[in-house]
Design an enzyme around this catalytic site. Structure first.
Site, PDB file in Angstrom:
ATOM      1  N   VAL A 120       0.541  -4.387  -2.351  1.00 52.53           N
ATOM      2  CA  VAL A 120       1.334  -3.994  -3.522  1.00 52.53           C
ATOM      3  C   VAL A 120       1.008  -2.566  -3.935  1.00 52.53           C
ATOM      4  O   VAL A 120       1.898  -1.780  -4.296  1.00 52.53           O
ATOM      5  CB  VAL A 120       1.123  -4.985  -4.673  1.00 52.53           C
ATOM      6  CG1 VAL A 120       1.920  -4.569  -5.903  1.00 52.53           C
ATOM      7  CG2 VAL A 120       1.536  -6.395  -4.249  1.00 52.53           C
ATOM      8  N   TYR A 121      -0.266  -2.214  -3.889  1.00 55.21           N
ATOM      9  CA  TYR A 121      -0.666  -0.832  -4.188  1.00 55.21           C
ATOM     10  C   TYR A 121       0.036   0.135  -3.234  1.00 55.21           C
ATOM     11  O   TYR A 121       0.620   1.139  -3.665  1.00 55.21           O
ATOM     12  CB  TYR A 121      -2.177  -0.705  -4.067  1.00 55.21           C
ATOM     13  CG  TYR A 121      -2.715   0.684  -4.303  1.00 55.21           C
ATOM     14  CD1 TYR A 121      -2.693   1.250  -5.579  1.00 55.21           C
ATOM     15  CD2 TYR A 121      -3.254   1.427  -3.258  1.00 55.21           C
ATOM     16  CE1 TYR A 121      -3.194   2.524  -5.795  1.00 55.21           C
ATOM     17  CE2 TYR A 121      -3.762   2.696  -3.471  1.00 55.21           C
ATOM     18  CZ  TYR A 121      -3.728   3.242  -4.743  1.00 55.21           C
ATOM     19  OH  TYR A 121      -4.223   4.511  -4.952  1.00 55.21           O
TER      20      TYR A 121
END
Length: 246
Positions: free
Chosen positions: A153-154
């Site tokens: 997600v980062y």
């Protein structure tokens, strides 16, 4: 490198880590610095005092970059104090490590809100209000080239920032404003080190051919170049500053 005069830089997440190193470097380059912070007012005030003691000038600005009105208020404040903004450094960011299947909705939403929406909010306001000849500098991550587990997600949030960087550079045709991203590798900051066993830190430090973690000043030097007159021909690019890790 030539010294900047009467230029103003707004740095988000500027009170600690890479952001603080960027603030210090730009101040030493001659920029007036506006230091955005989320919650740690003591760190922001200490940094401003350090800059003022060295003969620089600036101000601190509390704001959550995920708030769509934050940059309107920050640009208003900087313009009132110093006349305008020449450089925006979108540095504010958060990270959360988890396998994709374990990522909960609340953390997903917050990470996207700060890293992606926060950068979008800054780019949008800067595109309207930067003085001609200005610079928009976004912080990305070299994880995009490494594709490590638990970073999904980062990495996704930063991939979107890189896409907007390239597109906005084209959309600002005729304004003499450059838009670039600086993409650090593993860097010795609290954001990176917190919660990691020493064995993992040591292993990641050996991954780059230069066999060390980056230091915040390494990233600040690249930002300084992009923000300077000498960096004016670099536009729409992602500059990976990672010691050759990818």
């Amino acid at each position: 490198m030539s010294v900047q005069h009467n230029k103003v830089a707004l740095v988000t997440g500027g009170s600690r880590g890479i952001g603080a190193a960027i603030v210090e470097r730009l101040a030493s380059d001659g920029f007036t610095v506006a230091i955005n912070y989320a919650g740690n007012v003591a760190a922001a005030e200490a940094l401003l005092q350090k800059i003022q003691a060295a003969g620089g000038q600036g101000m601190i600005l509390q704001a959550d970059v995920a708030d769509s009105s934050a940059f309107i208020h920050m640009f208003d404040a900087v313009e009132a104090a110093f006349g305008g903004v020449d450089v925006l450094v979108n540095n504010a960011g958060i990270i959360h490590y988890a396998n994709l299947v374990d990522f909960d909705d609340a953390m997903f939403d917050r990470l996207i809100a700060v890293n992606l929406k926060g950068s979008f909010n800054g780019m949008r306001e800067a595109a309207k209000r930067l003085r001609d000849g200005g610079r928009i500098i976004n912080l990305s991550t070299s994880v995009l080239g490494m594709m490590l587990p638990t970073y999904s997600v980062y990495a996704a949030s930063k991939a979107a920032v890189e896409a907007m960087t390239s597109v906005l550079a084209k959309e600002l045709r005729g304004r003499n404003i450059t838009v670039n991203a600086v993409s650090p590798g593993p860097t010795a900051t609290d954001l990176f080190l917190d919660g990691k066993p020493q064995e993992i830190v040591d292993r990641m430090a050996k991954m780059a051919p230069l066999e060390r973690l980056g230091e915040p000043v390494d990233i600040a030097r690249v930002v300084s170049f992009v923000a300077s007159a000498e960096g004016g021909w670099v536009n729409g690019q992602v500059l990976r500053a990672n010691g050759g890790i990818v």
